[in-house]
Design an enzyme around this catalytic site. Structure first.
Site: not given
Length: 495
Positions: A2, A28, A101-102, A259, A303, A365
């Site tokens: 998040c 998010g 967040n977590g 990422y 990414t 990738d």
């Protein structure tokens, strides 16, 4: 994962919170929310959807005040209904809003404690609501003598008890009515949190965010990272106080650099962009040994672009953009069947045939999760007339779910848990497959900050650094995760 944002400044804060959440939208896309403090009142607006969809002029105007917090949600625990959008709010003591967040790995134990011992009701399945009630209870213990306002030393005393109770990976922001902003980070520093400041007249203004890019975008200067196990309290007068409330050891999430984070961010004083360039260098060294005849290096957006640029440079072959990504397709998290999932990949990534026709192509990738998306991409490349297709993953094989705030598949769904190295290559249809070696990935990140000796790489086979992660805990987290067979790796990439 998040995104968190908190600001305390001299002017109304809502526009900066809105703009900052737009910058953090990649962390998010499920829900968004803002809470502001205004002369003893808490104003709150939240809902499902992108930031631009949740907030409109009417509710922007209503969010008055010069102190506030914001959140963008990517669901990892609980469900994704509007009730679980953040920030969460409780009215006692003082009135507290919290954004998180977590993931708390001892959530079940804490929920029982909060209900039976603290006599507080939990209305959702979110661990963030449990965390808010634990914080509220411990602050309330310091205010039990009817103190109207807590001193910093009382807040830190309460926070030491909070740290003793909770386990997992977390970064937290809280707005406390008539007090100010409170921020804290787990003792391993798994989830990121950065402080910024700027001078405004004779006063300092502060910002705290999941990523440094927000700090710079909004015109603040990066001050430092919140330390693992540290609590930062900024009162409404703009005075900053901090204290390490639990003994810490730095184990930041390595996947942030692969990422999750934007390339223009610094996390624990490590440039995400430069880390990805170094990842490309290490991948190129590995590929170069095989002396392959490669005509072109092409990234799978987004990414892996900077990684692929370095790979091409070190191999001395052309770098080309071979895919066009449609940025205007809405969320497609829920896919009813494999045919729908296959269509979603083709809607989002469209190949440019002339970059593949009659060429030996190296695709780069960021990672391989289930393998379905990689397979479909390779099929598209072969349909465009590629002679040979090689594939390089910038991350080592992913084999374990993240229990600290990233939604990943069950262990049984990771392709690296089903097939060996050669079988994965055959399954996705490539002539040669390369995975980044973990030691090279760690070197790429550590080069930015040699003081960090260890990273959390549990999803890649390392140990879980926080909490007592037993088989029972893993099974429970896998069952609670919103991730299911209807998701694929490309849908992760939307975040």
């Amino acid at each position: 994962m998040c995104g968190l944002l908190g600001i305390i400044q001299n002017d109304p804060v809502v526009q900066d919170l809105y703009d900052g959440l737009i910058v953090l939208q990649h962390r998010g896309q499920d829900a968004a929310g803002i809470a502001t403090l205004d002369n003893g009142h808490m104003h709150l607006k939240k809902g499902n959807g992108l930031v631009r969809d949740v907030f409109h002029l009417g509710n922007i105007v209503r969010l008055k005040g010069r102190i506030g917090i914001g959140h963008v949600r990517y669901p990892t625990a609980g469900c994704s209904n509007a009730e679980e959008a953040q920030p969460f709010y409780v009215n006692a003591p003082f009135g507290i809003a919290l954004a998180h967040n977590g993931t708390l790995t001892n959530y079940e134990k804490l929920k029982k404690e909060v209900h039976e011992n603290n006599l507080r009701h939990i209305n959702t399945t979110s661990d963030s609501e449990v965390l808010l009630n634990i914080l509220a209870f411990e602050l309330g213990q310091e205010a039990k003598n009817k103190i109207a306002k807590l001193a910093p030393k009382q807040i830190f005393k309460a926070m030491r008890r909070v740290f003793k109770r909770i386990e997992g990976g977390y970064a937290v922001l809280s707005a406390i009515t008539d007090h100010g902003l409170l921020a804290f980070r787990d003792p391993n520093g798994i989830r990121p949190l950065v402080i910024g400041s700027r001078d405004k007249g004779d006063k300092k203004e502060y910002i705290i965010s999941s990523e440094s890019v927000t700090i710079q975008t909004l015109g603040f200067q990066i001050l430092r990272d919140v330390m693992p196990g540290e609590t930062v309290y900024i009162n409404k007068e703009g005075e900053l106080f901090s204290q390490i409330c639990k003994k810490s050891k730095v184990n930041p999430c390595i996947f942030e650099y692969v990422y999750l984070a934007r390339p223009d961010s610094l996390i624990d004083n490590i440039s995400v962009y430069k880390t990805r360039l170094r990842m490309g260098e290490y991948l190129a060294k590995q590929i170069k040994k095989d002396k392959l005849d490669i005509d072109v290096v092409i990234p799978v957006p987004e990414t892996s672009r900077h990684i692929a640029i370095t790979v091409a440079s070190k191999l001395k072959v052309k770098y080309r953009e071979g895919f066009n990504k449609n940025r205007y397709i809405g969320r497609t998290f829920i896919m009813p069947n494999q045919e729908a999932r296959k269509k979603s990949v083709r809607y989002k990534l469209n190949p440019i045939p002339l970059e593949f026709r009659k060429k030996n192509v190296l695709l780069v990738d960021d990672s391989i999760v289930r393998g379905n998306t990689s397979k479909q991409i390779v099929e598209m490349v072969r349909e465009c007339g590629a002679k040979k297709v090689y594939f390089a993953s910038a991350a080592p094989p992913l084999i374990n779910p993240c229990v600290y705030g990233i939604d990943m598949p069950r262990r049984a769904d990771f392709i690296a848990n089903k097939l060996d190295f050669d079988e994965i290559g055959k399954m996705i249809g490539v002539d040669k497959l390369y995975y980044q070696k973990y030691e090279d990935l760690e070197r790429a990140a550590r080069a930015g900050n040699p003081k960090i000796k260890k990273f959390c790489w549990a999803c890649m086979g390392g140990k879980y650094p926080a909490g007592n992660i037993t088989e029972e805990v893993l099974e429970r987290i896998e069952c609670q995760s919103p991730s299911d067979d209807s998701k694929n790796k490309n849908q992760m990439t939307l975040l």
